[in-house]
Motif scaffolding. Structure first.
Motif, mmCIF file in Angstrom:
data_model
loop_
_atom_site.group_PDB
_atom_site.id
_atom_site.type_symbol
_atom_site.label_atom_id
_atom_site.label_comp_id
_atom_site.label_asym_id
_atom_site.label_seq_id
_atom_site.Cartn_x
_atom_site.Cartn_y
_atom_site.Cartn_z
ATOM 1 N N LEU A 32 0.707 -1.245 -0.066
ATOM 2 C CA LEU A 32 -0.242 0.028 -0.036
ATOM 3 C C LEU A 32 0.777 1.096 0.018
ATOM 4 N N SER A 33 1.884 1.235 0.794
ATOM 5 C CA SER A 33 2.932 2.485 0.664
ATOM 6 C C SER A 33 3.541 2.749 -0.378
ATOM 7 N N SER A 34 3.919 1.775 -1.324
ATOM 8 C CA SER A 34 4.558 1.890 -2.469
ATOM 9 C C SER A 34 3.990 1.690 -3.658
ATOM 10 N N VAL A 35 2.862 1.334 -3.781
ATOM 11 C CA VAL A 35 2.098 0.936 -5.049
ATOM 12 C C VAL A 35 1.877 2.296 -5.998
ATOM 13 N N GLY A 36 1.878 3.257 -5.253
ATOM 14 C CA GLY A 36 1.731 4.611 -5.929
ATOM 15 C C GLY A 36 2.702 4.961 -6.938
ATOM 16 N N LYS A 37 4.028 4.678 -6.535
ATOM 17 C CA LYS A 37 4.970 4.845 -7.341
ATOM 18 C C LYS A 37 5.023 4.012 -8.814
ATOM 19 N N LEU A 38 4.896 2.659 -8.421
ATOM 20 C CA LEU A 38 4.897 1.769 -9.406
ATOM 21 C C LEU A 38 3.594 2.281 -10.318
ATOM 22 N N TYR A 39 2.494 2.575 -9.805
ATOM 23 C CA TYR A 39 1.428 2.994 -10.672
ATOM 24 C C TYR A 39 1.889 4.262 -11.825
ATOM 25 N N GLU A 40 2.506 5.185 -11.128
ATOM 26 C CA GLU A 40 2.943 6.335 -11.828
ATOM 27 C C GLU A 40 4.273 5.923 -12.836
ATOM 28 N N ASP A 41 5.069 5.005 -12.576
ATOM 29 C CA ASP A 41 6.188 4.467 -13.468
ATOM 30 C C ASP A 41 5.596 3.677 -14.769
ATOM 31 N N PHE A 42 4.345 2.866 -14.476
ATOM 32 C CA PHE A 42 3.753 2.103 -15.298
ATOM 33 C C PHE A 42 3.042 3.085 -16.272
ATOM 34 N N ALA A 43 2.350 4.063 -15.749
ATOM 35 C CA ALA A 43 1.596 4.826 -16.569
ATOM 36 C C ALA A 43 2.346 5.812 -17.350
ATOM 37 N N GLU A 44 3.628 6.098 -16.798
ATOM 38 C CA GLU A 44 4.432 6.796 -17.892
ATOM 39 C C GLU A 44 4.975 5.922 -18.869
ATOM 40 N N ILE A 46 3.386 3.362 -20.603
ATOM 41 C CA ILE A 46 2.342 3.350 -21.226
ATOM 42 C C ILE A 46 2.135 4.536 -22.213
ATOM 43 N N ARG A 47 2.298 5.792 -21.479
ATOM 44 C CA ARG A 47 1.980 7.188 -22.131
ATOM 45 C C ARG A 47 3.246 7.230 -23.239
ATOM 46 N N LEU A 48 4.328 6.695 -22.924
ATOM 47 C CA LEU A 48 5.501 6.975 -23.729
ATOM 48 C C LEU A 48 5.327 5.968 -24.967
ATOM 49 N N GLY A 49 4.371 5.004 -25.098
ATOM 50 C CA GLY A 49 4.013 4.206 -26.212
ATOM 51 C C GLY A 49 4.455 2.655 -25.809
ATOM 52 N N PHE A 50 5.161 2.244 -24.640
ATOM 53 C CA PHE A 50 5.471 0.988 -24.448
ATOM 54 C C PHE A 50 4.465 0.214 -24.264
ATOM 55 N N ALA A 78 -2.489 -3.081 -20.679
ATOM 56 C CA ALA A 78 -1.586 -3.408 -21.744
ATOM 57 C C ALA A 78 -2.524 -4.210 -22.790
ATOM 58 N N GLU A 79 -3.166 -5.058 -22.255
ATOM 59 C CA GLU A 79 -4.112 -5.828 -23.419
ATOM 60 C C GLU A 79 -4.963 -4.992 -24.031
ATOM 61 N N SER A 80 -5.435 -4.321 -23.541
ATOM 62 C CA SER A 80 -6.584 -3.296 -24.270
ATOM 63 C C SER A 80 -5.897 -2.663 -25.303
ATOM 64 N N ARG A 81 -4.586 -2.453 -25.052
ATOM 65 C CA ARG A 81 -3.883 -1.530 -26.233
ATOM 66 C C ARG A 81 -3.017 -2.545 -27.111
ATOM 67 N N GLY A 82 -3.334 -3.828 -27.047
ATOM 68 C CA GLY A 82 -2.656 -4.792 -27.861
ATOM 69 C C GLY A 82 -1.472 -5.195 -27.414
ATOM 70 N N GLY A 83 -1.098 -4.905 -26.305
ATOM 71 C CA GLY A 83 0.310 -5.318 -25.646
ATOM 72 C C GLY A 83 0.132 -6.479 -24.514
ATOM 73 N N GLU A 84 1.124 -6.185 -23.729
ATOM 74 C CA GLU A 84 1.108 -7.509 -22.497
ATOM 75 C C GLU A 84 1.970 -7.120 -21.367
ATOM 76 N N LEU A 85 1.647 -7.627 -20.287
ATOM 77 C CA LEU A 85 2.667 -7.527 -19.228
ATOM 78 C C LEU A 85 3.038 -8.919 -18.614
ATOM 79 N N VAL A 86 4.264 -9.205 -18.771
ATOM 80 C CA VAL A 86 5.067 -10.260 -18.578
ATOM 81 C C VAL A 86 5.646 -10.188 -17.294
ATOM 82 N N ILE A 87 5.293 -11.311 -16.425
ATOM 83 C CA ILE A 87 5.999 -11.450 -14.919
ATOM 84 C C ILE A 87 7.133 -12.775 -15.202
ATOM 85 N N LEU A 88 8.187 -12.100 -14.800
ATOM 86 C CA LEU A 88 9.494 -12.904 -14.773
ATOM 87 C C LEU A 88 10.021 -13.245 -13.493
ATOM 88 N N SER A 89 10.468 -14.419 -13.053
ATOM 89 C CA SER A 89 11.049 -14.922 -12.043
ATOM 90 C C SER A 89 10.617 -14.533 -10.715
#
Length: 94
Positions: A32-44, A46-50, A78-89
């Motif tokens: 809960l205390s760190s999810v906001g940072k990852l949200y911002e990083d992911f959103a950025e 996606i905004r940049l086209g990844f 990601a799926e709604s935009r034709g992409g994917e999120l892959v979980i590794l390791s």
């Protein structure tokens, strides 16, 4: 002992990024205390086209329900935009 439990702040590192692919490494705790940072990083990203984001969890030590919810949200986005999120390791504890 409970006193031995350390909260490790979340570190997000973008190791490789060449549109449309990005490799993101998480280190520490996603909660809960760190999810906001990852949200911002992911959103950025996606905004940049990844659209294909690989998420390396080898160094993630803890994830709570808010962290899991965020991963599901971004997988759907990601799926709604034709992409994917892959979980590794993911570690066995995660």
């Amino acid at each position: 002992m409970l006193n031995d439990i350390r909260n490790e702040p979340l570190r997000v590192q973008i190791k490789r990024a060449r549109t449309p692919d990005a490799l993101v490494v998480l280190n520490g705790e996603l909660d809960l205390s760190s999810v906001g940072k990852l949200y911002e990083d992911f959103a950025e990203l996606i905004r940049l086209g990844f659209s294909r984001i690989s998420l390396n969890l080898a160094e993630l030590t803890f994830i709570d329900s808010t962290g899991l919810s965020l991963l599901v949200t971004f997988q759907k986005r990601a799926e709604s935009r034709g992409g994917e999120l892959v979980i590794l390791s993911p570690s066995p504890e995660i």
